[in-house]
Design a protein around this motif. Structure first.
Motif, PDB file in Angstrom:
ATOM      1  N   GLN A 260       0.866  -1.178   0.000  1.00 17.11           N
ATOM      2  CA  GLN A 260       0.000   0.000   0.000  1.00 17.11           C
ATOM      3  C   GLN A 260       0.905   1.231   0.000  1.00 17.11           C
ATOM      4  OE1 GLN A 260      -0.436  -2.348   2.782  1.00 17.11           O
ATOM      5  NE2 GLN A 260      -1.507  -3.545   1.202  1.00 17.11           N
ATOM      6  N   THR A 261       0.676   2.132  -0.954  1.00 16.55           N
ATOM      7  CA  THR A 261       1.569   3.268  -1.161  1.00 16.55           C
ATOM      8  C   THR A 261       0.797   4.580  -1.158  1.00 16.55           C
ATOM      9  OG1 THR A 261       3.069   1.938  -2.520  1.00 16.55           O
ATOM     10  CG2 THR A 261       3.244   4.325  -2.744  1.00 16.55           C
ATOM     11  N   THR A 262       1.350   5.583  -0.483  1.00 18.08           N
ATOM     12  CA  THR A 262       0.869   6.961  -0.612  1.00 18.08           C
ATOM     13  C   THR A 262       1.996   7.780  -1.227  1.00 18.08           C
ATOM     14  OG1 THR A 262       1.631   7.588   1.607  1.00 18.08           O
ATOM     15  CG2 THR A 262      -0.616   6.762   1.405  1.00 18.08           C
ATOM     16  N   LEU A 263       1.649   8.748  -2.080  1.00 19.47           N
ATOM     17  CA  LEU A 263       2.667   9.546  -2.759  1.00 19.47           C
ATOM     18  C   LEU A 263       2.252  11.009  -2.801  1.00 19.47           C
ATOM     19  CD1 LEU A 263       1.595  10.295  -5.921  1.00 19.47           C
ATOM     20  CD2 LEU A 263       1.919   7.830  -6.152  1.00 19.47           C
ATOM     21  N   ARG A 264       3.270  11.874  -2.927  1.00 24.51           N
ATOM     22  CA  ARG A 264       3.023  13.308  -3.006  1.00 24.51           C
ATOM     23  C   ARG A 264       4.178  13.993  -3.712  1.00 24.51           C
ATOM     24  NH1 ARG A 264       3.545  18.341  -0.513  1.00 24.51           N
ATOM     25  NH2 ARG A 264       1.578  19.493  -0.262  1.00 24.51           N
ATOM     26  N   SER A 265       3.859  14.924  -4.594  1.00 21.45           N
ATOM     27  CA  SER A 265       4.884  15.697  -5.302  1.00 21.45           C
ATOM     28  C   SER A 265       4.357  17.102  -5.531  1.00 21.45           C
ATOM     29  CB  SER A 265       5.221  15.039  -6.649  1.00 21.45           C
ATOM     30  OG  SER A 265       6.194  15.798  -7.349  1.00 21.45           O
ATOM     31  N   GLU A 266       5.040  18.100  -4.975  1.00 19.10           N
ATOM     32  CA  GLU A 266       4.672  19.504  -5.183  1.00 19.10           C
ATOM     33  C   GLU A 266       5.686  20.124  -6.144  1.00 19.10           C
ATOM     34  OE1 GLU A 266       3.487  23.565  -2.689  1.00 19.10           O
ATOM     35  OE2 GLU A 266       3.994  21.704  -1.636  1.00 19.10           O
ATOM     36  N   PHE A 267       5.223  20.622  -7.282  1.00 18.79           N
ATOM     37  CA  PHE A 267       6.125  21.061  -8.346  1.00 18.79           C
ATOM     38  C   PHE A 267       5.561  22.283  -9.070  1.00 18.79           C
ATOM     39  CE2 PHE A 267       2.999  18.145  -9.954  1.00 18.79           C
ATOM     40  CZ  PHE A 267       2.613  18.682 -11.172  1.00 18.79           C
ATOM     41  N   VAL A 273       8.549  16.635 -11.341  1.00 16.64           N
ATOM     42  CA  VAL A 273       7.679  15.726 -10.596  1.00 16.64           C
ATOM     43  C   VAL A 273       8.462  14.592  -9.941  1.00 16.64           C
ATOM     44  CG1 VAL A 273       5.808  14.061 -10.777  1.00 16.64           C
ATOM     45  CG2 VAL A 273       5.653  16.235 -11.990  1.00 16.64           C
ATOM     46  N   ALA A 274       9.293  13.895 -10.713  1.00 18.17           N
ATOM     47  CA  ALA A 274      10.029  12.744 -10.164  1.00 18.17           C
ATOM     48  C   ALA A 274      11.073  13.173  -9.143  1.00 18.17           C
ATOM     49  CB  ALA A 274      10.695  11.977 -11.296  1.00 18.17           C
ATOM     50  N   ASP A 275      11.711  14.329  -9.353  1.00 17.28           N
ATOM     51  CA  ASP A 275      12.783  14.765  -8.457  1.00 17.28           C
ATOM     52  C   ASP A 275      12.270  15.119  -7.062  1.00 17.28           C
ATOM     53  OD1 ASP A 275      14.664  14.424 -10.451  1.00 17.28           O
ATOM     54  OD2 ASP A 275      14.487  16.483 -11.166  1.00 17.28           O
ATOM     55  N   VAL A 276      11.048  15.613  -6.968  1.00 11.21           N
ATOM     56  CA  VAL A 276      10.517  16.042  -5.664  1.00 11.21           C
ATOM     57  C   VAL A 276       9.457  15.074  -5.135  1.00 11.21           C
ATOM     58  CG1 VAL A 276      11.003  18.465  -6.114  1.00 11.21           C
ATOM     59  CG2 VAL A 276       8.789  17.521  -6.778  1.00 11.21           C
ATOM     60  N   LEU A 277       9.312  13.930  -5.794  1.00  9.88           N
ATOM     61  CA  LEU A 277       8.304  12.952  -5.386  1.00  9.88           C
ATOM     62  C   LEU A 277       8.721  12.246  -4.093  1.00  9.88           C
ATOM     63  CD1 LEU A 277       5.698  11.351  -6.114  1.00  9.88           C
ATOM     64  CD2 LEU A 277       7.199   9.716  -7.287  1.00  9.88           C
ATOM     65  N   THR A 278       7.798  12.149  -3.150  1.00 14.23           N
ATOM     66  CA  THR A 278       8.024  11.376  -1.927  1.00 14.23           C
ATOM     67  C   THR A 278       6.938  10.300  -1.838  1.00 14.23           C
ATOM     68  OG1 THR A 278       6.677  12.879  -0.583  1.00 14.23           O
ATOM     69  CG2 THR A 278       9.029  13.339  -0.720  1.00 14.23           C
ATOM     70  N   THR A 279       7.338   9.115  -1.383  1.00 10.40           N
ATOM     71  CA  THR A 279       6.382   8.011  -1.236  1.00 10.40           C
ATOM     72  C   THR A 279       6.598   7.311   0.088  1.00 10.40           C
ATOM     73  OG1 THR A 279       7.774   6.277  -2.244  1.00 10.40           O
ATOM     74  CG2 THR A 279       6.473   7.655  -3.744  1.00 10.40           C
ATOM     75  N   GLN A 280       5.527   6.716   0.602  1.00  8.65           N
ATOM     76  CA  GLN A 280       5.592   5.865   1.790  1.00  8.65           C
ATOM     77  C   GLN A 280       4.848   4.575   1.457  1.00  8.65           C
ATOM     78  OE1 GLN A 280       4.065   9.179   2.370  1.00  8.65           O
ATOM     79  NE2 GLN A 280       6.178   9.897   2.382  1.00  8.65           N
ATOM     80  N   THR A 281       5.525   3.452   1.627  1.00  7.22           N
ATOM     81  CA  THR A 281       4.952   2.158   1.259  1.00  7.22           C
ATOM     82  C   THR A 281       5.125   1.151   2.378  1.00  7.22           C
ATOM     83  OG1 THR A 281       5.444   2.520  -1.087  1.00  7.22           O
ATOM     84  CG2 THR A 281       5.042   0.254  -0.403  1.00  7.22           C
ATOM     85  N   ARG A 282       4.047   0.452   2.712  1.00  4.49           N
ATOM     86  CA  ARG A 282       4.120  -0.709   3.600  1.00  4.49           C
ATOM     87  C   ARG A 282       3.970  -1.949   2.732  1.00  4.49           C
ATOM     88  NH1 ARG A 282       4.165   0.268   8.869  1.00  4.49           N
ATOM     89  NH2 ARG A 282       3.553   2.337   9.615  1.00  4.49           N
ATOM     90  N   PHE A 283       4.882  -2.905   2.881  1.00  3.86           N
ATOM     91  CA  PHE A 283       4.899  -4.021   1.940  1.00  3.86           C
ATOM     92  C   PHE A 283       5.123  -5.355   2.640  1.00  3.86           C
ATOM     93  CE2 PHE A 283       9.359  -3.088   2.552  1.00  3.86           C
ATOM     94  CZ  PHE A 283       9.971  -4.345   2.507  1.00  3.86           C
ATOM     95  N   THR A 284       4.729  -6.415   1.930  1.00  4.93           N
ATOM     96  CA  THR A 284       5.027  -7.791   2.317  1.00  4.93           C
ATOM     97  C   THR A 284       5.377  -8.564   1.064  1.00  4.93           C
ATOM     98  OG1 THR A 284       3.479  -7.731   4.186  1.00  4.93           O
ATOM     99  CG2 THR A 284       4.158  -9.901   3.394  1.00  4.93           C
ATOM    100  N   VAL A 285       6.508  -9.277   1.094  1.00  6.54           N
ATOM    101  CA  VAL A 285       6.908 -10.141  -0.010  1.00  6.54           C
ATOM    102  C   VAL A 285       6.877 -11.576   0.486  1.00  6.54           C
ATOM    103  CG1 VAL A 285       8.695 -10.696  -1.701  1.00  6.54           C
ATOM    104  CG2 VAL A 285       8.396  -8.330  -0.942  1.00  6.54           C
TER     105      VAL A 285
END
Length: 426
Positions: A260-267, A273-285
């Motif tokens: 599950q991922t949340t993302l945000r980029s203020e540009f 967009v990609a340079d200032v993009l921040t994401t938070q992800t909780r994962f299970t493999v």
């Protein structure tokens, strides 16, 4: 009535002949060396990089369009386009406005280095140019100049490592200049077989990407930010995706990913967009396989370990990204008698730096061994931390009785446990 139809036929025929004749004359003019040279000169001045055109032409079928063939922007390496077609919006043209209804780009090769060179050249040109007052007719925004429909056929992107991705894509813009719908398909190279689409739904853009036997789906939103900026935000769910499909051709980790991922980029500029993009992800493999690291071997050898594999039942944690920097935190891995926890950071240059604590259970009890993670994503390494090395060395050298005399030191315990776990004996 017959006479009327006859005159109508003559007028239509005359009009068609006039249009065809004008198109032929304009076609001839566009193909002259003088016109092509002037077009190359003006385009080169606008880009700040030399540009060459194979030929210019006008197509009448299926709709009138201006086309340029064999376009080459002479960066190092060169950026090439087989064909560019631009079809004007005729209602706007009748009103005296130039609007591109459809832009088609075919057989383009876009090296990342060439894109960067063009960007640098335009930045230098703009920096050196003196500001001048713009006429009212030139006050249209960039959004107004974007085509309403764009078609990209056989477009190849080459990254800084020389890896290629060939894509077919198309996109449609709304009258407000924002994306209405878009789709893409990767036909060759990294991530081949991946496809995706996004379609506007009010103030949201639902997106779905099919990749690695699973999919990534969610919603994106674009809102006004502070001081004229834009804020892109969203939530994505990843279901049953093979991890190595996301990192191909490199395969440091395989297994089925749930996240599950949340993302945000203020540009202010789309290119940011990609340079200032921040994401938070909780994962299970699940059924994870780590390539390049053998955690049990690292403990057994009591030193630097490269190569090998580590099989895990599950690997879970959190990933935070900021631009190209990646931080893996709260990592928890389990595999039979072995478990591990830790935190690892990945630099923009793909260098690894972190700590993993490996817990091994045996008949003699449980042992926690701290390992330092280093190397790179493609060539990782693990080694005992300095304190663990000292303790292991002491435990190996000191005789069993000496440990008691020394107060049953930690070094004795680590050394005996390591030998017992992996069959070294006393």
């Amino acid at each position: 009535m017959a006479k009327v139809l006859k005159w109508v036929f003559f007028f239509v025929a005359a009009f068609v002949l006039l249009v065809v004749g004008s198109a032929i004359a304009l076609q001839y003019w566009l193909r002259t060396d003088d016109f092509r040279t002037r077009a190359e000169r003006e385009a080169s001045a606008a880009l700040g990089v030399p540009l060459k055109l194979g030929k210019l032409s006008i197509d009448l079928w299926p709709l009138p369009a201006v086309a340029a063939d064999d376009v080459q922007i002479q960066t190092r390496p060169a950026l090439t386009v087989g064909r560019i077609e631009a079809r004007p919006g005729y209602p706007a043209l009748m009103a005296g406005k130039l609007e591109i209804a459809t832009l088609t780009v075919r057989k383009a090769v876009l090296p990342q280095a060439a894109i960067a060179a063009i960007g640098n050249a335009m930045a230098k040109k703009d920096k050196g140019a003196k500001p001048a007052a713009k006429p009212a007719s030139a006050s249209r925004s960039t959004m107004d100049m974007l085509p309403r429909k764009a078609v990209f056929d056989d477009i190849t992107w080459i990254d800084e490592k020389g890896q290629r991705i060939t894509v077919d894509a198309q996109a449609n813009l709304g009258f407000d200049g924002l994306l209405d719908e878009a789709s893409f398909r990767i036909v060759q190279g990294r991530l081949a077989g991946t496809r995706g689409n996004v379609e506007r739904d009010g103030d949201f853009w639902p997106v779905r990407i099919d990749i690695g036997g699973g999919h990534i789906a969610g919603k994106l939103q674009l809102q006004p930010g502070k001081s004229g900026s834009q804020v892109l935000s969203g939530n994505l769910n990843t279901e049953n995706v093979e991890v190595s499909a996301l990192t191909a051709p490199s395969k440091p980790l395989t297994g089925k990913l749930q996240a599950q991922t949340t993302l945000r980029s203020e540009f202010r500029d789309v290119g940011q967009v990609a340079d200032v993009l921040t994401t938070q992800t909780r994962f299970t493999v699940r059924d994870a396989l780590i390539q390049g690291i053998d955690l049990q071997k690292a403990v057994n050898t009591v030193g630097l370990s490269r190569g090998g594999i580590t099989r895990l039942d599950t690997l879970a944690g959190q990933v935070n990204t900021q631009g190209k920097a990646v931080h893996l935190t709260n990592l928890v891995a389990t595999s039979g008698a072995m478990s591990a926890t830790g935190n690892v950071s990945i630099s923009p240059a793909k260098a690894l730096n972190g700590m993993v604590n490996v817990d091994l259970a045996s008949s003699k009890g449980s042992l926690g061994v701290p390992l330092a993670v280093g190397g790179t994503v493609d060539d990782p390494s693990v080694t005992l931390t300095r304190s663990a090395m000292v303790g292991a060395a002491i435990g190996t050298l000191v005789m069993p009785g000496a440990g008691t005399a020394a107060g049953a030191g930690t070094g004795q315990k680590i050394g005996d446990s390591l030998r017992g776990l992996f069959g070294g004996g006393k």
